[in-house]
Structure formats: structure tokens, C-alpha cells
Design an enzyme around this catalytic site. Structure first.
Site, PDB file in Angstrom:
ATOM      1  N   LYS A   1       2.437  -7.343  21.312  1.00 26.87           N
ATOM      2  CA  LYS A   1       3.104  -6.836  22.514  1.00 26.87           C
ATOM      3  C   LYS A   1       2.058  -6.473  23.572  1.00 26.87           C
ATOM      4  O   LYS A   1       0.890  -6.264  23.240  1.00 26.87           O
ATOM      5  CB  LYS A   1       3.922  -5.597  22.148  1.00 26.87           C
TER       6      LYS A   1
ATOM      7  N   HIS B   1       2.059   5.914  19.217  1.00 29.03           N
ATOM      8  CA  HIS B   1       3.397   6.496  19.400  1.00 29.03           C
ATOM      9  C   HIS B   1       3.284   7.990  19.736  1.00 29.03           C
ATOM     10  O   HIS B   1       3.951   8.479  20.640  1.00 29.03           O
ATOM     11  CB  HIS B   1       4.218   6.276  18.122  1.00 29.03           C
TER      12      HIS B   1
ATOM     13  N   LYS C   1      17.843   5.086  11.803  1.00 28.89           N
ATOM     14  CA  LYS C   1      17.593   5.305  13.232  1.00 28.89           C
ATOM     15  C   LYS C   1      18.197   6.656  13.630  1.00 28.89           C
ATOM     16  O   LYS C   1      19.311   6.977  13.205  1.00 28.89           O
ATOM     17  CB  LYS C   1      18.261   4.179  14.029  1.00 28.89           C
TER      18      LYS C   1
ATOM     19  N   GLU D   1       0.854  -1.188   0.000  1.00 27.26           N
ATOM     20  CA  GLU D   1       0.000   0.000   0.000  1.00 27.26           C
ATOM     21  C   GLU D   1       0.897   1.248   0.000  1.00 27.26           C
ATOM     22  O   GLU D   1       0.760   2.121  -0.827  1.00 27.26           O
ATOM     23  CB  GLU D   1      -0.909  -0.064   1.238  1.00 27.26           C
TER      24      GLU D   1
ATOM     25  N   ALA E   1      -0.353   2.007  15.537  1.00 28.12           N
ATOM     26  CA  ALA E   1       1.027   2.186  16.018  1.00 28.12           C
ATOM     27  C   ALA E   1       1.468   3.646  15.947  1.00 28.12           C
ATOM     28  O   ALA E   1       2.064   4.168  16.897  1.00 28.12           O
ATOM     29  CB  ALA E   1       1.980   1.301  15.225  1.00 28.12           C
TER      30      ALA E   1
ATOM     31  N   SER F   1       1.448  -3.813  24.923  1.00 27.43           N
ATOM     32  CA  SER F   1       0.807  -2.533  24.623  1.00 27.43           C
ATOM     33  C   SER F   1      -0.379  -2.689  23.671  1.00 27.43           C
ATOM     34  O   SER F   1      -1.228  -1.820  23.569  1.00 27.43           O
ATOM     35  CB  SER F   1       1.833  -1.600  23.964  1.00 27.43           C
TER      36      SER F   1
ATOM     37  N   GLU G   1      16.072  -3.733   9.507  1.00 30.15           N
ATOM     38  CA  GLU G   1      14.810  -4.271  10.024  1.00 30.15           C
ATOM     39  C   GLU G   1      13.693  -3.911   9.058  1.00 30.15           C
ATOM     40  O   GLU G   1      13.532  -2.743   8.701  1.00 30.15           O
ATOM     41  CB  GLU G   1      14.501  -3.692  11.410  1.00 30.15           C
TER      42      GLU G   1
ATOM     43  N   ARG H   1       9.596   0.243   6.521  1.00 28.45           N
ATOM     44  CA  ARG H   1       8.247  -0.117   6.969  1.00 28.45           C
ATOM     45  C   ARG H   1       7.352  -0.245   5.741  1.00 28.45           C
ATOM     46  O   ARG H   1       7.262   0.689   4.935  1.00 28.45           O
ATOM     47  CB  ARG H   1       7.716   0.943   7.914  1.00 28.45           C
TER      48      ARG H   1
HETATM   49  P1  0O2 Z   1      13.078   3.830  16.422  1.00 20.72           P
HETATM   50  O1  0O2 Z   1      14.469   3.942  16.081  1.00 20.72           O
HETATM   51  O2  0O2 Z   1      12.566   5.048  17.113  1.00 20.72           O
HETATM   52  O3  0O2 Z   1      12.234   3.400  15.262  1.00 20.72           O
HETATM   53  P2  0O2 Z   1      15.734  -5.723  20.198  1.00 20.72           P
HETATM   54  O4  0O2 Z   1      16.481  -5.017  19.100  1.00 20.72           O
HETATM   55  O5  0O2 Z   1      14.974  -6.932  19.730  1.00 20.72           O
HETATM   56  O6  0O2 Z   1      16.569  -6.022  21.379  1.00 20.72           O
HETATM   57  P3  0O2 Z   1      13.742  -3.629  20.148  1.00 20.72           P
HETATM   58  O7  0O2 Z   1      14.445  -2.802  19.130  1.00 20.72           O
HETATM   59  O8  0O2 Z   1      13.097  -2.889  21.280  1.00 20.72           O
HETATM   60  O9  0O2 Z   1      14.699  -4.705  20.802  1.00 20.72           O
HETATM   61  O10 0O2 Z   1      12.740  -4.527  19.356  1.00 20.72           O
HETATM   62  P4  0O2 Z   1      11.216  -4.463  18.998  1.00 20.72           P
HETATM   63  O11 0O2 Z   1      10.381  -4.128  20.180  1.00 20.72           O
HETATM   64  O12 0O2 Z   1      10.975  -5.736  18.294  1.00 20.72           O
HETATM   65  O13 0O2 Z   1      11.086  -3.301  17.928  1.00 20.72           O
HETATM   66  C1  0O2 Z   1      11.166  -1.961  18.277  1.00 20.72           C
HETATM   67  C2  0O2 Z   1      10.396  -1.138  17.252  1.00 20.72           C
HETATM   68  O14 0O2 Z   1       9.084  -1.668  17.080  1.00 20.72           O
HETATM   69  C3  0O2 Z   1      10.182   0.280  17.736  1.00 20.72           C
HETATM   70  O15 0O2 Z   1      11.212   1.082  17.265  1.00 20.72           O
HETATM   71  C4  0O2 Z   1       8.842   0.657  17.119  1.00 20.72           C
HETATM   72  O16 0O2 Z   1       9.016   1.030  15.764  1.00 20.72           O
HETATM   73  C5  0O2 Z   1       8.104  -0.646  17.158  1.00 20.72           C
HETATM   74  N1  0O2 Z   1       7.363  -0.870  18.422  1.00 20.72           N
HETATM   75  C6  0O2 Z   1       7.598  -1.836  19.335  1.00 20.72           C
HETATM   76  N2  0O2 Z   1       6.712  -1.789  20.335  1.00 20.72           N
HETATM   77  C7  0O2 Z   1       5.870  -0.766  20.053  1.00 20.72           C
HETATM   78  C8  0O2 Z   1       4.705  -0.213  20.721  1.00 20.72           C
HETATM   79  O17 0O2 Z   1       4.270  -0.655  21.781  1.00 20.72           O
HETATM   80  N3  0O2 Z   1       4.108   0.853  20.115  1.00 20.72           N
HETATM   81  C9  0O2 Z   1       4.555   1.378  18.933  1.00 20.72           C
HETATM   82  N4  0O2 Z   1       3.907   2.411  18.424  1.00 20.72           N
HETATM   83  N5  0O2 Z   1       5.648   0.874  18.297  1.00 20.72           N
HETATM   84  C10 0O2 Z   1       6.291  -0.180  18.843  1.00 20.72           C
HETATM   85  P5  0O2 Z   1      11.981   2.017  18.311  1.00 20.72           P
HETATM   86  O18 0O2 Z   1      12.672   1.186  19.302  1.00 20.72           O
HETATM   87  O19 0O2 Z   1      11.011   2.994  18.844  1.00 20.72           O
HETATM   88  O20 0O2 Z   1      13.102   2.696  17.481  1.00 20.72           O
END
Ligand code: 0O2
Length: 203
Positions: free
Chosen positions: A117, A160, A50, A43, A156, A119, A144, A82
Site C-alpha cells: 500500500k 497503527h 471487528k 509464529e 503495521a 503507506s 479475512e 492474523r
Molecule cells: P479493523 O476492523 O480495525 O481491523 P475492502 O473491504 O477491500 O473494501 P478494506 O477493508 O479497507 O477495504 O481493505 P484492506 O485495506 O485490504 O484491509 C484493511 C485492513 O488491513 C485494516 O483493517 C488493517 O488491519 C490493514 N491495513 C490496511 N492498510 C493499512 C495500513 O496502511 N497500515 C496498517 N497498520 N494496517 C493497514 P481496518 O480497516 O483498520 O479494520
């Protein structure tokens, strides 16, 4: 000091190249699918590096040594793509496609659709290495790929924004519960859309 800055600038270069590769790979897939089937599972798509702030926070959280080698080995989401799809089936169709490619290696799958998750967050995360061909060497660069439906993406990105205000603090319990309920509502929408599509396709 300038040498240190130049070194770290060089550190990010392969990740930027990887993002160019992945962006072009998925644009080609999009075009090919549209041409062959009149429909693409993609889409829309977004790439991002990062931010330094997010990288530093992760380095501190994971207590990683501040060496390029340690950061390279431990942090796999410096380059991120993404992909947003209309239907949940398209998420897994894209995963299958990526699995078959020879220029992308899947290192780890984090399926937050099957296993959301706490959340309420849902998305499929693929930690990959993508091939970057330079004039004198071939690099495999970590990235990723997050794949999710429009409904998951809406949840999401909105969650956020709502959470941003509370960074470092705890978001109120009732707001957390409401967000979980909204995540369930968005899942229902995905299911119903898929059902509707299946019904229309069978007519
Ligand atoms: P950014 O750079 O701001 O985009 P790991 O590497 O496995 O040890 P990590 O990175 O915490 O740990 O892994 P996870 O949770 O698999 O992936 C993190 C990313 O997933 C986040 O990026 C978000 O893009 C998304 N994400 C994970 N949980 C949530 C949530 O509860 N709500 C929202 N909106 N997004 C989530 P970052 O870390 O913010 O990095």
C-alpha cells in the site's frame, strides 16, 4: 428495540463460530507441522471480531444499507484472523495450504506484499469463506485471513499506533516518508533472514 438488539446479536454469532473454526484449524496445522517437521510456519496467531465502531465507519464509508443482508454481503472482514510467520516463504506456504483445504474457500486474494500500500503496509490478505457445521445446516461464513512476517507485523502494529493520534487528520508528510523508509528496512530484514536460512539449510 430489544428485538432489534437480539437480531443483531444473532447476526454476529456465525462470525464468532467461524473464528473458533479457523483458530482451531490453524492450531491443528501448527501442531501437525511441529510434530512432523519439528518446525511450524506459524509464529503466532490472533483472532478478532471487528469492533462495532470500525464496522459502523466502514458501513458509512461504503454507503451500505443498514440491513443485515447488505452488511453480510458487502463487509467480509467482520471475522478476522492474523497469522504471523518468521519467514516470507512461510506466508505463501500457508496460502498454498489454505488453497488445498476443502473447508475453506478463497474468494479474493489481496497481496500487499507483492504490491504494498502507499503507506508502506505489507501483508497478504485472503478473503475466505469457512465452513461452520451446525446440527441442522452447514454455513459458509466470510472471514479475512491476514498473513505476514514478524517484521511486517511489527511495522503495521507500530504504524497503527502512531497513526491513531491522527485519525481523521493527515499525518505529517515527513512522518509518512519516514514510515515508508522503515517499511523498506523491514523488507530488507525479511529478505536477509530468508537468505540466511537458505544458506544455513544448504550447509
Ligand atoms: P479493523 O476492523 O480495525 O481491523 P475492502 O473491504 O477491500 O473494501 P478494506 O477493508 O479497507 O477495504 O481493505 P484492506 O485495506 O485490504 O484491509 C484493511 C485492513 O488491513 C485494516 O483493517 C488493517 O488491519 C490493514 N491495513 C490496511 N492498510 C493499512 C495500513 O496502511 N497500515 C496498517 N497498520 N494496517 C493497514 P481496518 O480497516 O483498520 O479494520
Amino acid at each position: 428495540m430489544q428485538k432489534v438488539i437480539d437480531n443483531w446479536r444473532g447476526f454476529f454469532l456465525p462470525y464468532q463460530m467461524a473464528l473458533h473454526e479457523l483458530e482451531s484449524d490453524f492450531k491443528i496445522i501448527d501442531l501437525a507441522w511441529k510434530t512432523q517437521h519439528g518446525y511450524s510456519p506459524i509464529e503466532h496467531m490472533k483472532t478478532r471480531m471487528k469492533t462495532i465502531k470500525s464496522l459502523v465507519e466502514k458501513i458509512q464509508k461504503k454507503e451500505i444499507h443498514l440491513t443485515q443482508e447488505a452488511v453480510r454481503n458487502e463487509i467480509r472482514d467482520i471475522a478476522g484472523v492474523r497469522i504471523v510467520t518468521s519467514f516470507i516463504e512461510d506466508v505463501y506456504m500457508l496460502k498454498e495450504h489454505i488453497e488445498q483445504r476443502e473447508d475453506i474457500r478463497i474468494i479474493r486474494v489481496k497481496d500487499y506484499i507483492q504490491d504494498p500500500k502507499m503507506s508502506g503496509y505489507k501483508s497478504l490478505h485472503l478473503i475466505v469463506e469457512t465452513q461452520v457445521i451446525l446440527s441442522n445446516e452447514i454455513l459458509w461464513v466470510p472471514a479475512e485471513i491476514q498473513i505476514r512476517t514478524s517484521a511486517m507485523d511489527f511495522w503495521a502494529s507500530t504504524e497503527h499506533k502512531l497513526n491513531y493520534k491522527y485519525q481523521g487528520e493527515t499525518i505529517p508528510e515527513d512522518a509518512k516518508k519516514q514510515l515508508i523508509e522503515l517499511a523498506k528496512a523491514s523488507s530488507l530484514m525479511d529478505k536477509e533472514m530468508s537468505r540466511l536460512r537458505a544458506k544455513l539449510l544448504s550447509n
